[in-house]
Design an enzyme around this catalytic site. Structure first.
Site, mmCIF file in Angstrom:
data_model
loop_
_atom_site.group_PDB
_atom_site.id
_atom_site.type_symbol
_atom_site.label_atom_id
_atom_site.label_comp_id
_atom_site.label_asym_id
_atom_site.label_seq_id
_atom_site.Cartn_x
_atom_site.Cartn_y
_atom_site.Cartn_z
ATOM 1 C CE LYS A 91 122.447 10.062 -24.495
ATOM 2 N NZ LYS A 91 122.391 9.720 -25.913
HETATM 3 C C1 E4P Z 1 125.147 9.231 -27.458
HETATM 4 O O1 E4P Z 1 124.927 9.492 -26.300
HETATM 5 C C2 E4P Z 1 124.786 10.143 -28.560
HETATM 6 O O2 E4P Z 1 123.422 10.382 -28.590
HETATM 7 C C3 E4P Z 1 125.268 9.580 -29.868
HETATM 8 O O3 E4P Z 1 126.580 9.088 -29.683
HETATM 9 C C4 E4P Z 1 125.214 10.595 -30.997
HETATM 10 O O4 E4P Z 1 125.852 10.033 -32.101
HETATM 11 P P1 E4P Z 1 125.700 10.648 -33.581
HETATM 12 O O5 E4P Z 1 126.422 11.964 -33.604
HETATM 13 O O6 E4P Z 1 126.346 9.633 -34.467
HETATM 14 O O7 E4P Z 1 124.239 10.809 -33.830
#
Ligand code: E4P
Length: 217
Positions: free
Chosen positions: A84
């Site tokens: 990521k």
């Molecule tokens: C996934 O890739 C993201 O990091 C995650 O869905 C973020 O979610 P949040 O906005 O609930 O922290």
């Protein structure tokens, strides 16, 4: 639509994997911090031993060269790790270099169609739109997902798959599937809510009660 599980919790991943409905896992530093550990490597290797599909782990570096170095190290933890990388100028530079090395990138923290398009152009395998956080800021997060899916459909030469991320409730899942997004990454709690319906519980009770009333005669 594929479902990824959005967690770094091993018990949740194990439970969900047994259901046979999840195709991957996404983690981030906040999710990891909830597990009260900073040992990203051990947790990632454990997740990868449970799930054979893609597992996203995030870089903590902010400049392109450090991102590339960190991504190479993290990608070596298991064959199904993808990296990521936040959508910044450095993130795009890193994504472009890593995709040429066949290291799969999940371009994260996308809040606009243009950011997702740039991620796809840089060679990202996934572009993650943060639906819930957009909704929180007064935007229509699912509209950004729908637009991004339409844009990428216009350019089949771009391989990026769209992930609806930051999913907060079951209606987000339904909307994402209606749009035809490739993947929704879903917290464990929401996945469990997707399974449930009070009418199902009532139906099971009624069937069993009817069966027992005959069986006891
Ligand atoms: C996934 O890739 C993201 O990091 C995650 O869905 C973020 O979610 P949040 O906005 O609930 O922290």
């Amino acid at each position: 639509m594929q479902i990824f599980l959005d967690t770094a919790n091993i018990d949740e991943i194990r439970e969900a994997a047994q259901l046979g409905i999840i195709s991957g896992v996404t983690t981030n530093p906040s999710l990891l911090s909830k597990e009260a550990t900073s040992d990203y490597e051990t947790v990632t290797k454990k997740i990868c031993s449970i799930v054979s599909g893609p597992v996203s782990v995030e870089v903590l570096s902010e400049d392109a060269d450090s991102m590339i170095e960190e991504a190479r190290a993290k990608a070596s933890w298991a064959p199904n790790v993808n990296i990521k990388i936040p959508i910044t100028a450095d993130g795009l530079r890193a994504t472009s270099a890593l995709s040429k090395e066949n290291i799969k990138v999940n371009m994260t923290l996308c809040f606009s169609e243009n950011q997702a398009l740039l991620g796809a152009l840089a060679g990202a395998t996934y572009v993650s739109i943060f639906v819930g956080r957009l909704d929180d800021a007064g935007h229509d997060g699912m509209q950004v997902v729908q637009d991004t899916v339409a844009i990428l459909d216009n350019y089949p030469e771009l391989d990026a798959q769209v992930i609806a991320a930051s999913i907060r409730h079951t209606i987000h899942c339904t909307q994402a599937a209606m749009i035809g997004v490739d993947i929704a990454t879903v917290p464990y709690k929401v996945l469990m809510q997707m399974i449930q319906h009070p009418m199902t519980d009532i139906g099971i009770k009624r069937f069993l009660a009817d069966w027992e009333s005959v069986a006891n005669k």
